[in-house]
Design an enzyme around this catalytic site. Sequence first.
Site, short mmCIF file in Angstrom:
data_model
loop_
_atom_site.label_atom_id
_atom_site.label_comp_id
_atom_site.label_asym_id
_atom_site.label_seq_id
_atom_site.Cartn_x
_atom_site.Cartn_y
_atom_site.Cartn_z
N HIS A 16 -80.86 -7.03 -22.36
CA HIS A 16 -81.87 -8.02 -22.01
C HIS A 16 -83.04 -7.31 -21.34
O HIS A 16 -83.01 -6.12 -21.08
CB HIS A 16 -81.30 -9.12 -21.11
CG HIS A 16 -81.02 -8.71 -19.69
ND1 HIS A 16 -81.01 -9.59 -18.65
CD2 HIS A 16 -80.72 -7.51 -19.12
CE1 HIS A 16 -80.73 -8.99 -17.52
NE2 HIS A 16 -80.55 -7.71 -17.78
N CYS A 27 -86.61 -3.75 -14.48
CA CYS A 27 -85.92 -4.80 -15.22
C CYS A 27 -86.78 -5.41 -16.32
O CYS A 27 -86.29 -6.18 -17.14
CB CYS A 27 -85.43 -5.89 -14.27
SG CYS A 27 -84.13 -5.32 -13.17
N HIS A 31 -82.83 -3.09 -21.37
CA HIS A 31 -81.69 -2.38 -20.81
C HIS A 31 -80.44 -3.24 -21.02
O HIS A 31 -80.53 -4.40 -21.42
CB HIS A 31 -81.90 -2.07 -19.32
CG HIS A 31 -82.03 -3.28 -18.45
ND1 HIS A 31 -83.17 -4.06 -18.41
CD2 HIS A 31 -81.15 -3.85 -17.59
CE1 HIS A 31 -82.99 -5.05 -17.56
NE2 HIS A 31 -81.76 -4.95 -17.05
N HIS A 33 -76.16 -4.23 -19.81
CA HIS A 33 -75.17 -4.32 -18.74
C HIS A 33 -73.79 -4.55 -19.34
O HIS A 33 -73.66 -5.11 -20.43
CB HIS A 33 -75.45 -5.51 -17.81
CG HIS A 33 -76.71 -5.41 -17.03
ND1 HIS A 33 -76.84 -4.59 -15.93
CD2 HIS A 33 -77.90 -6.03 -17.18
CE1 HIS A 33 -78.05 -4.72 -15.44
NE2 HIS A 33 -78.72 -5.58 -16.18
N HIS A 71 -72.50 -8.27 -27.16
CA HIS A 71 -73.26 -7.36 -28.03
C HIS A 71 -74.46 -8.05 -28.68
O HIS A 71 -74.76 -7.83 -29.84
CB HIS A 71 -72.34 -6.70 -29.07
CG HIS A 71 -71.50 -5.63 -28.47
ND1 HIS A 71 -70.31 -5.90 -27.84
CD2 HIS A 71 -71.69 -4.29 -28.37
CE1 HIS A 71 -69.79 -4.77 -27.39
NE2 HIS A 71 -70.61 -3.77 -27.69
N GLU A 110 -73.89 -8.51 -12.94
CA GLU A 110 -74.56 -7.54 -13.82
C GLU A 110 -74.07 -6.14 -13.55
O GLU A 110 -74.08 -5.29 -14.43
CB GLU A 110 -76.07 -7.56 -13.58
CG GLU A 110 -76.77 -8.80 -14.00
CD GLU A 110 -78.28 -8.65 -13.88
OE1 GLU A 110 -78.77 -7.56 -13.56
OE2 GLU A 110 -78.97 -9.65 -14.13
#
Length: 121
Positions: A16, A27, A31, A33, A71, A110
């Site tokens: 995201h 952010c 990237h 998580h 995913h 996260e």
Amino acid sequence: MMSTTLFKDFTFEAAHRLPHVPEGHKCGRLHGHSFMVRLEITGEVDPHTGWIIDFAELKAAFKPTYERLDHHYLNDIPGLENPTSEVLAKWIWDQVKPVVPLLSAVMVKETCTAGCIYRGE
């Protein structure tokens, strides 16, 4: 009767970016998580079964939501255009609460040290 809270944890991988952070904020870049989701269920323990809900039933109820998240690029999912932990926790609540009426909280982490808990409105 005995009111009790149980929980089940799930993990999923997703990417995201946060579109509304200041320019240059880390952010704001794409990237990913390893998200952890904890669903909490609060209710009376059934005297016959000895449980509030079968963990297998809870897992099955979460599966469609899990499959939409795992995913995937969260920003592409309707309702998650700004996929902060807070927005994601409420979005998961909105998906799961109709099929798990005893849902009492959704936790989204996260990272190992950062997350949020949504307990409904």
